[in-house]
Scaffold this motif. Structure first.
Motif, PDB file in Angstrom:
ATOM      1  N   GLU A 170      51.976  31.667  62.244  1.00 22.73           N
ATOM      2  CA  GLU A 170      52.532  30.968  61.082  1.00 22.73           C
ATOM      3  C   GLU A 170      51.569  31.028  59.902  1.00 22.73           C
ATOM      4  OE1 GLU A 170      55.166  28.814  58.729  1.00 22.73           O
ATOM      5  OE2 GLU A 170      55.418  29.954  60.588  1.00 22.73           O
ATOM      6  N   VAL A 171      50.273  30.894  60.179  1.00 20.66           N
ATOM      7  CA  VAL A 171      49.264  30.980  59.122  1.00 20.66           C
ATOM      8  C   VAL A 171      49.268  32.362  58.489  1.00 20.66           C
ATOM      9  CG1 VAL A 171      46.783  30.979  58.667  1.00 20.66           C
ATOM     10  CG2 VAL A 171      47.787  29.169  60.049  1.00 20.66           C
ATOM     11  N   ASP A 172      49.404  33.381  59.303  1.00 24.08           N
ATOM     12  CA  ASP A 172      49.455  34.746  58.774  1.00 24.08           C
ATOM     13  C   ASP A 172      50.653  34.914  57.832  1.00 24.08           C
ATOM     14  OD1 ASP A 172      47.203  35.430  60.165  1.00 24.08           O
ATOM     15  OD2 ASP A 172      48.277  36.343  61.844  1.00 24.08           O
ATOM     16  N   ARG A 173      51.775  34.294  58.202  1.00 25.63           N
ATOM     17  CA  ARG A 173      52.968  34.389  57.358  1.00 25.63           C
ATOM     18  C   ARG A 173      52.736  33.681  56.021  1.00 25.63           C
ATOM     19  NH1 ARG A 173      57.433  31.666  55.971  1.00 25.63           N
ATOM     20  NH2 ARG A 173      56.762  29.794  57.089  1.00 25.63           N
ATOM     21  N   LEU A 174      52.125  32.499  56.080  1.00 21.99           N
ATOM     22  CA  LEU A 174      51.833  31.754  54.860  1.00 21.99           C
ATOM     23  C   LEU A 174      50.786  32.463  54.011  1.00 21.99           C
ATOM     24  CD1 LEU A 174      51.751  28.125  56.318  1.00 21.99           C
ATOM     25  CD2 LEU A 174      53.592  29.208  55.004  1.00 21.99           C
ATOM     26  N   ALA A 175      49.857  33.154  54.662  1.00 24.84           N
ATOM     27  CA  ALA A 175      48.832  33.901  53.930  1.00 24.84           C
ATOM     28  C   ALA A 175      49.463  34.986  53.073  1.00 24.84           C
ATOM     29  CB  ALA A 175      47.829  34.502  54.907  1.00 24.84           C
ATOM     30  N   GLY A 176      50.580  35.524  53.544  1.00 27.02           N
ATOM     31  CA  GLY A 176      51.288  36.528  52.757  1.00 27.02           C
ATOM     32  C   GLY A 176      51.826  35.941  51.458  1.00 27.02           C
ATOM     33  N   ARG A 177      52.278  34.701  51.525  1.00 28.09           N
ATOM     34  CA  ARG A 177      52.779  34.031  50.311  1.00 28.09           C
ATOM     35  C   ARG A 177      51.636  33.743  49.349  1.00 28.09           C
ATOM     36  NH1 ARG A 177      56.617  29.104  51.791  1.00 28.09           N
ATOM     37  NH2 ARG A 177      56.622  29.060  49.472  1.00 28.09           N
TER      38      ARG A 177
ATOM     39  N   ALA B  91      50.835  36.830  47.516  1.00 24.91           N
ATOM     40  CA  ALA B  91      51.859  37.103  46.498  1.00 24.91           C
ATOM     41  C   ALA B  91      51.601  36.282  45.236  1.00 24.91           C
ATOM     42  CB  ALA B  91      53.237  36.794  47.064  1.00 24.91           C
ATOM     43  N   PHE B  92      51.228  35.005  45.436  1.00 29.74           N
ATOM     44  CA  PHE B  92      50.913  34.158  44.284  1.00 29.74           C
ATOM     45  C   PHE B  92      49.706  34.705  43.530  1.00 29.74           C
ATOM     46  CE2 PHE B  92      52.878  30.084  46.259  1.00 29.74           C
ATOM     47  CZ  PHE B  92      54.149  30.557  45.944  1.00 29.74           C
ATOM     48  N   GLU B  93      48.688  35.122  44.241  1.00 30.18           N
ATOM     49  CA  GLU B  93      47.488  35.675  43.610  1.00 30.18           C
ATOM     50  C   GLU B  93      47.808  36.923  42.810  1.00 30.18           C
ATOM     51  OE1 GLU B  93      44.890  36.329  46.882  1.00 30.18           O
ATOM     52  OE2 GLU B  93      44.076  34.279  46.880  1.00 30.18           O
TER      53      GLU B  93
ATOM     54  N   ASP C 173      56.118  25.289  44.020  1.00 23.96           N
ATOM     55  CA  ASP C 173      55.966  26.287  45.084  1.00 23.96           C
ATOM     56  C   ASP C 173      54.546  26.263  45.650  1.00 23.96           C
ATOM     57  OD1 ASP C 173      58.563  27.026  44.679  1.00 23.96           O
ATOM     58  OD2 ASP C 173      58.082  28.792  43.464  1.00 23.96           O
ATOM     59  N   VAL C 174      53.565  26.094  44.764  1.00 19.94           N
ATOM     60  CA  VAL C 174      52.174  26.036  45.205  1.00 19.94           C
ATOM     61  C   VAL C 174      51.940  24.793  46.057  1.00 19.94           C
ATOM     62  CG1 VAL C 174      49.774  25.857  44.455  1.00 19.94           C
ATOM     63  CG2 VAL C 174      51.363  27.322  43.198  1.00 19.94           C
ATOM     64  N   LEU C 175      52.456  23.651  45.592  1.00 22.46           N
ATOM     65  CA  LEU C 175      52.297  22.415  46.343  1.00 22.46           C
ATOM     66  C   LEU C 175      52.989  22.500  47.708  1.00 22.46           C
ATOM     67  CD1 LEU C 175      52.824  19.794  43.473  1.00 22.46           C
ATOM     68  CD2 LEU C 175      50.683  20.493  44.551  1.00 22.46           C
ATOM     69  N   GLY C 176      54.143  23.146  47.730  1.00 28.42           N
ATOM     70  CA  GLY C 176      54.858  23.305  49.005  1.00 28.42           C
ATOM     71  C   GLY C 176      54.081  24.163  49.989  1.00 28.42           C
ATOM     72  N   LEU C 177      53.445  25.213  49.461  1.00 32.60           N
ATOM     73  CA  LEU C 177      52.653  26.090  50.321  1.00 32.60           C
ATOM     74  C   LEU C 177      51.429  25.351  50.861  1.00 32.60           C
ATOM     75  CD1 LEU C 177      52.110  28.860  51.512  1.00 32.60           C
ATOM     76  CD2 LEU C 177      51.022  29.531  49.355  1.00 32.60           C
ATOM     77  N   ILE C 178      50.795  24.546  49.994  1.00 31.48           N
ATOM     78  CA  ILE C 178      49.636  23.765  50.447  1.00 31.48           C
ATOM     79  C   ILE C 178      50.046  22.792  51.549  1.00 31.48           C
ATOM     80  CG2 ILE C 178      47.958  22.012  49.754  1.00 31.48           C
ATOM     81  CD1 ILE C 178      47.866  23.350  47.007  1.00 31.48           C
ATOM     82  N   GLU C 179      51.197  22.186  51.394  1.00 31.17           N
ATOM     83  CA  GLU C 179      51.679  21.237  52.401  1.00 31.17           C
ATOM     84  C   GLU C 179      51.927  21.922  53.736  1.00 31.17           C
ATOM     85  OE1 GLU C 179      55.279  17.952  53.048  1.00 31.17           O
ATOM     86  OE2 GLU C 179      55.189  19.175  51.224  1.00 31.17           O
ATOM     87  N   LEU C 180      52.490  23.105  53.703  1.00 29.44           N
ATOM     88  CA  LEU C 180      52.736  23.844  54.941  1.00 29.44           C
ATOM     89  C   LEU C 180      51.418  24.193  55.653  1.00 29.44           C
ATOM     90  CD1 LEU C 180      55.596  26.254  53.781  1.00 29.44           C
ATOM     91  CD2 LEU C 180      55.797  24.281  55.302  1.00 29.44           C
TER      92      LEU C 180
END
Length: 223
Positions: free
Chosen positions: A161-168, A171-173, A186-193
């Protein structure tokens, strides 16, 4: 002189003294193999049979082992160890070989000891008892391994799951590096996940290699 030379020649073949006596009988010198005369006058050593070359077979003995109120009779090599006998008793008794205590002549025998060394012979009687301490240790080890396996599986799922989130995150970077903007929600949602995955790691009770694996996962999230 001629007769003596002929006599000497008849007892030699290619320079090798013949073990055949003057009477024509086959003889053998002490410490040497027997010789035989083949058809045509050729002198060769007698071949040994296959049985002469086979080592002596180790005898098999039959022992009686009392477990509770039941006697078990087993055939085993006379030079086997008590550990070997314990493994053979696992089937008929249902008792793991590590949970067994074998006694011979009222003395517990070590698994590495050999039957013949301590005097076990054909028709010898032995006594088998359960080892409660060993049973408890093995049960604890099984539970510990099961817990570690479960923890390792959970960490592996979190890692995916972390690897999947790392992809996002990547993408933001990429968007920001090109001068683009990223929606704050979107950034706050990613941090929460990511924080949720961190909480899951904290909830895993583990030690040893799994604990190290968990620490590595937490470090990767911080980075």
């Amino acid at each position: 002189m001629r007769m003596r030379n002929n006599h000497n020649h008849s007892n030699k073949t290619n320079g090798v003294s013949s073990p055949i006596s003057s009477g024509g009988c086959r003889t053998a010198e002490p410490g040497s193999n027997e010789w035989e005369m083949r058809p045509g006058g050729m002198l060769v050593q007698t071949r040994t049979t296959a049985s002469d070359r086979n080592p002596v077979l180790v005898p098999t003995i039959r022992v009686r082992v009392k477990f509770r109120s039941i006697y078990h009779e087993l055939n085993i090599s006379s030079i086997a160890s008590f550990g070997d006998l314990k493994k053979m008793l696992t089937g008929p008794t249902g008792l793991h070989h590590q949970d067994q205590k074998l006694f011979y002549k009222d003395k517990e025998r070590d698994s590495k000891a050999f039957l013949d060394i301590v005097g076990v012979k054909d028709k010898s009687k032995l006594v088998l008892m359960e080892d409660p301490i060993s049973q408890e240790k093995r049960a604890l080890e099984i539970r510990k391994n099961a817990k570690m396996e479960k923890a390792a599986k959970s960490i592996s799922q979190i890692s995916l799951e972390v690897d999947r989130l790392a992809g996002r995150v990547s993408a933001f970077e990429s968007i920001i590096s090109k001068g683009g903007k990223v929606v704050e929600s979107d950034v706050l949602g990613l941090i929460e996940l990511l924080m949720n995955q961190l909480l899951k790691l904290d909830g895993i009770i583990a030690d040893g290699d799994v604990k190290l694996q968990r620490k590595m996962q937490k470090s990767s999230k911080v980075c």
